[in-house]
Design a protein around this motif. Structure first.
Motif, PDB file in Angstrom:
ATOM      1  N   PRO A  98     -17.088  -5.209   9.765  1.00 59.14           N
ATOM      2  CA  PRO A  98     -16.093  -6.168   9.345  1.00 59.14           C
ATOM      3  C   PRO A  98     -14.695  -5.621   9.526  1.00 59.14           C
ATOM      4  CG  PRO A  98     -16.786  -4.938   7.464  1.00 59.14           C
ATOM      5  CD  PRO A  98     -17.372  -4.265   8.693  1.00 59.14           C
ATOM      6  N   ILE A  99     -14.434  -4.920  10.603  1.00 61.59           N
ATOM      7  CA  ILE A  99     -13.105  -4.352  10.793  1.00 61.59           C
ATOM      8  C   ILE A  99     -12.174  -5.458  11.252  1.00 61.59           C
ATOM      9  CG2 ILE A  99     -11.863  -2.403  11.749  1.00 61.59           C
ATOM     10  CD1 ILE A  99     -14.459  -1.218  12.602  1.00 61.59           C
ATOM     11  N   THR A 100     -11.837  -6.358  10.343  1.00 60.59           N
ATOM     12  CA  THR A 100     -11.065  -7.530  10.717  1.00 60.59           C
ATOM     13  C   THR A 100      -9.589  -7.214  10.898  1.00 60.59           C
ATOM     14  OG1 THR A 100     -10.875  -8.119   8.380  1.00 60.59           O
ATOM     15  CG2 THR A 100     -12.664  -9.121   9.624  1.00 60.59           C
ATOM     16  N   ILE A 101      -9.200  -5.963  10.741  1.00 65.12           N
ATOM     17  CA  ILE A 101      -7.822  -5.571  11.003  1.00 65.12           C
ATOM     18  C   ILE A 101      -7.787  -4.553  12.128  1.00 65.12           C
ATOM     19  CG2 ILE A 101      -5.706  -4.637  10.009  1.00 65.12           C
ATOM     20  CD1 ILE A 101      -6.631  -5.580   7.321  1.00 65.12           C
ATOM     21  N   GLY A 102      -8.853  -3.803  12.278  1.00 67.48           N
ATOM     22  CA  GLY A 102      -8.988  -2.885  13.393  1.00 67.48           C
ATOM     23  C   GLY A 102      -7.893  -1.842  13.458  1.00 67.48           C
ATOM     24  N   PHE A 103      -7.435  -1.526  14.676  1.00 68.19           N
ATOM     25  CA  PHE A 103      -6.456  -0.466  14.870  1.00 68.19           C
ATOM     26  C   PHE A 103      -5.072  -0.837  14.343  1.00 68.19           C
ATOM     27  CE2 PHE A 103      -9.713   0.634  18.003  1.00 68.19           C
ATOM     28  CZ  PHE A 103      -9.865   1.982  17.741  1.00 68.19           C
ATOM     29  N   TYR A 104      -4.881  -2.094  13.945  1.00 67.64           N
ATOM     30  CA  TYR A 104      -3.591  -2.521  13.424  1.00 67.64           C
ATOM     31  C   TYR A 104      -3.249  -1.814  12.112  1.00 67.64           C
ATOM     32  CZ  TYR A 104      -3.970  -6.184  16.924  1.00 67.64           C
ATOM     33  OH  TYR A 104      -4.105  -6.858  18.117  1.00 67.64           O
ATOM     34  N   ILE A 105      -4.240  -1.281  11.417  1.00 69.61           N
ATOM     35  CA  ILE A 105      -3.984  -0.623  10.135  1.00 69.61           C
ATOM     36  C   ILE A 105      -3.832   0.885  10.293  1.00 69.61           C
ATOM     37  CG2 ILE A 105      -5.325  -2.401   8.943  1.00 69.61           C
ATOM     38  CD1 ILE A 105      -7.522  -0.260   8.522  1.00 69.61           C
ATOM     39  N   TYR A 106      -4.069   1.424  11.492  1.00 69.85           N
ATOM     40  CA  TYR A 106      -4.121   2.869  11.674  1.00 69.85           C
ATOM     41  C   TYR A 106      -2.736   3.500  11.697  1.00 69.85           C
ATOM     42  CZ  TYR A 106      -9.119   3.323  12.727  1.00 69.85           C
ATOM     43  OH  TYR A 106     -10.481   3.359  12.636  1.00 69.85           O
ATOM     44  N   SER A 107      -2.610   4.634  10.995  1.00 67.56           N
ATOM     45  CA  SER A 107      -1.427   5.472  11.143  1.00 67.56           C
ATOM     46  C   SER A 107      -1.578   6.262  12.445  1.00 67.56           C
ATOM     47  CB  SER A 107      -1.309   6.438   9.964  1.00 67.56           C
ATOM     48  OG  SER A 107      -2.390   7.370   9.988  1.00 67.56           O
ATOM     49  N   GLU A 108      -0.532   6.974  12.823  1.00 69.85           N
ATOM     50  CA  GLU A 108      -0.612   7.801  14.030  1.00 69.85           C
ATOM     51  C   GLU A 108      -1.704   8.860  13.882  1.00 69.85           C
ATOM     52  OE1 GLU A 108       0.305   8.859  17.893  1.00 69.85           O
ATOM     53  OE2 GLU A 108       1.061   7.160  16.735  1.00 69.85           O
ATOM     54  N   GLU A 109      -1.812   9.432  12.687  1.00 71.05           N
ATOM     55  CA  GLU A 109      -2.848  10.444  12.432  1.00 71.05           C
ATOM     56  C   GLU A 109      -4.247   9.835  12.525  1.00 71.05           C
ATOM     57  OE1 GLU A 109      -4.216  13.616   8.919  1.00 71.05           O
ATOM     58  OE2 GLU A 109      -2.483  12.299   8.631  1.00 71.05           O
ATOM     59  N   ASP A 110      -4.420   8.646  11.952  1.00 74.57           N
ATOM     60  CA  ASP A 110      -5.713   7.957  12.031  1.00 74.57           C
ATOM     61  C   ASP A 110      -6.086   7.679  13.485  1.00 74.57           C
ATOM     62  OD1 ASP A 110      -5.957   7.797   9.235  1.00 74.57           O
ATOM     63  OD2 ASP A 110      -4.866   5.899   9.170  1.00 74.57           O
ATOM     64  N   MET A 111      -5.092   7.239  14.251  1.00 77.76           N
ATOM     65  CA  MET A 111      -5.332   6.899  15.649  1.00 77.76           C
ATOM     66  C   MET A 111      -5.766   8.127  16.448  1.00 77.76           C
ATOM     67  SD  MET A 111      -5.156   4.117  17.551  1.00 77.76           S
ATOM     68  CE  MET A 111      -3.843   3.019  17.011  1.00 77.76           C
ATOM     69  N   LYS A 113      -4.609  -0.351  -0.833  1.00 80.58           N
ATOM     70  CA  LYS A 113      -3.148  -0.361  -0.809  1.00 80.58           C
ATOM     71  C   LYS A 113      -2.615  -1.782  -0.728  1.00 80.58           C
ATOM     72  CE  LYS A 113       0.809   1.302   1.889  1.00 80.58           C
ATOM     73  NZ  LYS A 113       1.224   2.058   3.109  1.00 80.58           N
ATOM     74  N   ARG A 114      -3.232  -2.596   0.131  1.00 82.40           N
ATOM     75  CA  ARG A 114      -2.786  -3.978   0.298  1.00 82.40           C
ATOM     76  C   ARG A 114      -3.031  -4.788  -0.971  1.00 82.40           C
ATOM     77  NH1 ARG A 114      -5.423  -7.335   5.061  1.00 82.40           N
ATOM     78  NH2 ARG A 114      -7.181  -7.196   3.628  1.00 82.40           N
ATOM     79  N   GLN A 115      -4.170  -4.557  -1.625  1.00 82.14           N
ATOM     80  CA  GLN A 115      -4.466  -5.270  -2.868  1.00 82.14           C
ATOM     81  C   GLN A 115      -3.465  -4.900  -3.959  1.00 82.14           C
ATOM     82  OE1 GLN A 115      -8.572  -4.097  -3.393  1.00 82.14           O
ATOM     83  NE2 GLN A 115      -9.349  -5.969  -2.442  1.00 82.14           N
ATOM     84  N   ASN A 116      -3.105  -3.611  -4.034  1.00 78.44           N
ATOM     85  CA  ASN A 116      -2.115  -3.178  -5.027  1.00 78.44           C
ATOM     86  C   ASN A 116      -0.749  -3.792  -4.750  1.00 78.44           C
ATOM     87  OD1 ASN A 116      -3.978  -1.607  -6.402  1.00 78.44           O
ATOM     88  ND2 ASN A 116      -3.484   0.259  -5.262  1.00 78.44           N
ATOM     89  N   GLU A 117      -0.395  -3.894  -3.465  1.00 78.85           N
ATOM     90  CA  GLU A 117       0.880  -4.515  -3.102  1.00 78.85           C
ATOM     91  C   GLU A 117       0.895  -5.985  -3.491  1.00 78.85           C
ATOM     92  OE1 GLU A 117       1.109  -3.712   1.041  1.00 78.85           O
ATOM     93  OE2 GLU A 117       1.997  -1.716   0.786  1.00 78.85           O
TER      94      GLU A 117
END
Length: 226
Positions: A157-170, A213-217
């Motif tokens: 269910p990666i419905t956001i995919g690489f759009y959520i990745y930081s440079e380190e995650d990528m 993080k998004r839920q807290n925001e």
């Protein structure tokens, strides 16, 4: 189902899975029809199928929206992915043809180049190369049973995919892809299986951290408007 409906379905499904259509975002027939330059009939048929698949939901009087996944849903599907894709990676190390290994290397190299140069729309392009990488790996396993089970799980269910990745995650994800290719190339079943397990667990952790993080925001935003 007509060929045109199939095309609309595939396009919308990829947009949902890739995060271009976000959870709880409204999907309007007329807008999709205009964007894809088709009539509303195939769009309606495709959306009906996506609703049956659980990727869209309807609200009376409001329309159709992208389904959101709760944390338990996400963990459950990832655990299934880990079992299936780790097994497939191990089998690919034993069964992949030279052509398939070259294709995996090509997809991995293209992703590295996209991360390095960051051209316009590069995240969408990385998402597509990643999809091709995982499906090619599954083909290389040469297991029809695993392929049938994994057909939907690879993207959910990666419905956001690489759009959520930081440079380190990528960079971490790119390293995993390179290491997977190496493990398959040298024919190490256990090595390939372990790398895939680490890769998917890292993906799950990244997704859940972003989700929290998004839920807290969202909570803070609601409180600030009270």
């Amino acid at each position: 189902m007509t060929k045109l409906t199939d095309q609309v379905y595939t396009t919308l499904r990829r947009q949902i899975m890739g995060g271009e259509l976000a959870p709880d975002e409204q999907v309007k027939e007329e807008k999709i029809a205009k964007l894809l330059d088709v009539s509303r009939t195939p769009v309606r048929a495709a959306m009906n199928r996506l609703t049956r698949d659980g990727l869209l939901y309807r609200e009376r009087g409001r329309g159709s929206f992208v389904s959101a996944w709760n944390t338990d849903d996400i963990k459950e599907v990832f655990e299934l992915r880990i079992k299936i894709e780790s097994k497939a990676a191990g089998l690919a190390a034993l069964r992949a043809t030279p052509e398939q290994i070259n294709n995996l290397l090509e997809f991995s190299t293209k992703m590295d180049e996209l991360v390095r140069t960051k051209p316009e729309g590069y995240l969408k392009k990385i998402q597509e190369q990643n999809r091709l990488f995982h499906f090619t790996l599954m083909d290389a396993a040469r297991s029809r049973r695993l392929a049938a089970i994994a057909q939907n799980l690879v993207e959910i269910p990666i419905t956001i995919g690489f759009y959520i990745y930081s440079e380190e995650d990528m960079q971490r994800s790119m390293n995993h892809h390179r290491e997977l290719v190496h493990a398959i190339k040298i024919g190490s079943e256990d090595y390939a299986s372990e790398v895939m397990t680490v890769h998917l667990r890292a993906t799950l952790c990244t997704f859940l951290i972003h989700r929290e993080k998004r839920q807290n925001e969202d909570i803070n935003l609601r409180h600030s408007t009270l």
